[in-house]
Design a protein around this motif. Structure first.
Motif, PDB file in Angstrom:
ATOM      1  N   ARG A  79       0.833  -1.207   0.000  1.00  0.00           N
ATOM      2  CA  ARG A  79       0.000   0.000   0.000  1.00  0.00           C
ATOM      3  C   ARG A  79       0.872   1.263   0.000  1.00  0.00           C
ATOM      4  O   ARG A  79       0.659   2.194  -0.769  1.00  0.00           O
ATOM      5  CB  ARG A  79      -0.904  -0.019   1.239  1.00  0.00           C
ATOM      6  N   ASP A  80       1.890   1.257   0.872  1.00  0.00           N
ATOM      7  CA  ASP A  80       2.738   2.444   0.962  1.00  0.00           C
ATOM      8  C   ASP A  80       3.456   2.702  -0.358  1.00  0.00           C
ATOM      9  O   ASP A  80       3.610   3.841  -0.779  1.00  0.00           O
ATOM     10  CB  ASP A  80       3.766   2.290   2.093  1.00  0.00           C
ATOM     11  N   GLU A 102     -16.888   6.679   5.959  1.00  0.00           N
ATOM     12  CA  GLU A 102     -16.021   6.797   7.151  1.00  0.00           C
ATOM     13  C   GLU A 102     -14.600   6.318   6.842  1.00  0.00           C
ATOM     14  O   GLU A 102     -13.623   6.891   7.336  1.00  0.00           O
ATOM     15  CB  GLU A 102     -16.618   6.001   8.325  1.00  0.00           C
ATOM     16  N   ASP A 103     -14.491   5.284   6.010  1.00  0.00           N
ATOM     17  CA  ASP A 103     -13.160   4.741   5.672  1.00  0.00           C
ATOM     18  C   ASP A 103     -12.267   5.753   4.948  1.00  0.00           C
ATOM     19  O   ASP A 103     -11.041   5.621   4.961  1.00  0.00           O
ATOM     20  CB  ASP A 103     -13.294   3.506   4.758  1.00  0.00           C
ATOM     21  N   ASP A 109      -5.433   9.726   5.774  1.00  0.00           N
ATOM     22  CA  ASP A 109      -4.349   9.742   6.762  1.00  0.00           C
ATOM     23  C   ASP A 109      -3.137   8.950   6.260  1.00  0.00           C
ATOM     24  O   ASP A 109      -1.996   9.376   6.408  1.00  0.00           O
ATOM     25  CB  ASP A 109      -4.825   9.143   8.101  1.00  0.00           C
ATOM     26  N   GLN A 110      -3.429   7.769   5.676  1.00  0.00           N
ATOM     27  CA  GLN A 110      -2.320   6.921   5.187  1.00  0.00           C
ATOM     28  C   GLN A 110      -1.545   7.627   4.078  1.00  0.00           C
ATOM     29  O   GLN A 110      -0.320   7.580   4.040  1.00  0.00           O
ATOM     30  CB  GLN A 110      -2.873   5.590   4.651  1.00  0.00           C
ATOM     31  N   VAL A 117       3.631  14.552   4.722  1.00  0.00           N
ATOM     32  CA  VAL A 117       3.144  15.926   4.891  1.00  0.00           C
ATOM     33  C   VAL A 117       2.258  15.987   6.133  1.00  0.00           C
ATOM     34  O   VAL A 117       1.676  14.992   6.542  1.00  0.00           O
ATOM     35  CB  VAL A 117       2.340  16.420   3.657  1.00  0.00           C
ATOM     36  N   ASP A 118       2.183  17.172   6.722  1.00  0.00           N
ATOM     37  CA  ASP A 118       1.275  17.343   7.855  1.00  0.00           C
ATOM     38  C   ASP A 118       0.070  18.163   7.404  1.00  0.00           C
ATOM     39  O   ASP A 118      -0.046  18.510   6.225  1.00  0.00           O
ATOM     40  CB  ASP A 118       2.002  17.998   9.043  1.00  0.00           C
ATOM     41  N   SER A 119      -0.812  18.477   8.343  1.00  0.00           N
ATOM     42  CA  SER A 119      -2.053  19.141   7.921  1.00  0.00           C
ATOM     43  C   SER A 119      -1.793  20.515   7.294  1.00  0.00           C
ATOM     44  O   SER A 119      -2.580  20.981   6.479  1.00  0.00           O
ATOM     45  CB  SER A 119      -3.030  19.252   9.091  1.00  0.00           C
TER      46      SER A 119
END
Ligand code: GDP
Ligand code: MG
Length: 213
Positions: A79-80, A102-103, A109-110, A117-119
């Motif tokens: 996945r990564d 919801e998923d 996030d992943q 990166v952050d928000s």
């Protein structure tokens, strides 16, 4: 010099799109509708595949490479790798299935984690939230308002599609392609720096690499 110029003129941009989302939401159906203009009802649910198509983007020839993922992303390493290779993401849920909605938070996030990166810098990752199966209005479990609000919270665009009727299918892919192009065209100077002072993101470097003759 003249020969070089000629070669550059013949190069086409290649944009790499990854389809993410829970099983059964219509990732394959959307991909095949975009690629071949047909609705495939029974595509093998465990099959991941990649596709390439020539497109015209802002009056220029380009190519889109689509990776349609299919559950192997449960293996974190695979996945990564998928996510790392992607330049833009269509994050799909079904409007008839609230758990698939919801998923999408987990997928988001992943992706941000793998991209490092952050928000604050998440806006540099081209990403569209896609509510598919809009033809099944009678079975709707996720309201347009809720999905729109969630997208705004993440700072991304929301689009509703139907792989069955083809509604908004081109729009979803082309809106994403346009964001990918904008990101790639940003200069290194405009990028945020990480803790070591290095410029973040690989798109500037990719700009050279991601062209084919
Ligand atoms: P994936 O697991 O995300 O790749 O989902 P698929 O593309 O295999 O689709 C799962 C099921 O939903 C299939 O039976 C499709 O025919 C159906 N499906 C996908 N997109 C739509 C859509 O927009 N409308 C309707 N009515 N069915 C859809
Ligand atoms: Mg599939």
């Amino acid at each position: 010099m003249a020969a070089n110029k000629k070669q550059n003129a013949g190069q086409t941009s290649l944009h790499k799109v990854i389809m993410v989302g829970s099983g059964g939401v219509g990732k394959s159906a959307l991909t095949l509708q975009f690629m071949y203009d047909e609705f495939v009802e029974d595509y093998e649910p465990t099959k991941a595949d990649s596709y390439r198509k020539k497109v015209v983007l802002d009056a220029e020839d380009a190519q889109i490479d689509i990776l349609d993922t299919a559950g192997q992303e449960d293996y974190a390493a695979i996945r990564d790798n998928y996510f790392r290779s992607g330049e833009g993401f269509l994050c799909v849920f079904s409007i008839t299935d609230s758990s698939s909605f919801e998923d999408t938070q987990d997928f988001r996030d992943q992706i941000l984690r793998v991209k490092g990166v952050d928000s604050n810098t998440a806006g540099s990752i081209p990403f569209l939230l896609v509510g598919n199966k809009s033809d099944l209005e009678n079975n709707r479990q996720v309201s347009q308002a809720d999905a729109q609000q969630f997208a705004e919270k993440m700072g991304v665009q929301y689009v509703e599609t139907s792989a069955k009727t083809r509604n908004n299918v081109d729009k979803a892919f082309f809106d994403l392609l346009k964001s990918i192009k904008v990101e790639k065209n940003k200069t290194v100077e405009q990028r945020p720096t990480d803790s070591t002072g290095e410029k973040q993101g690989c798109f500037a470097r990719c700009k050279k690499r991601c062209t084919i003759s």
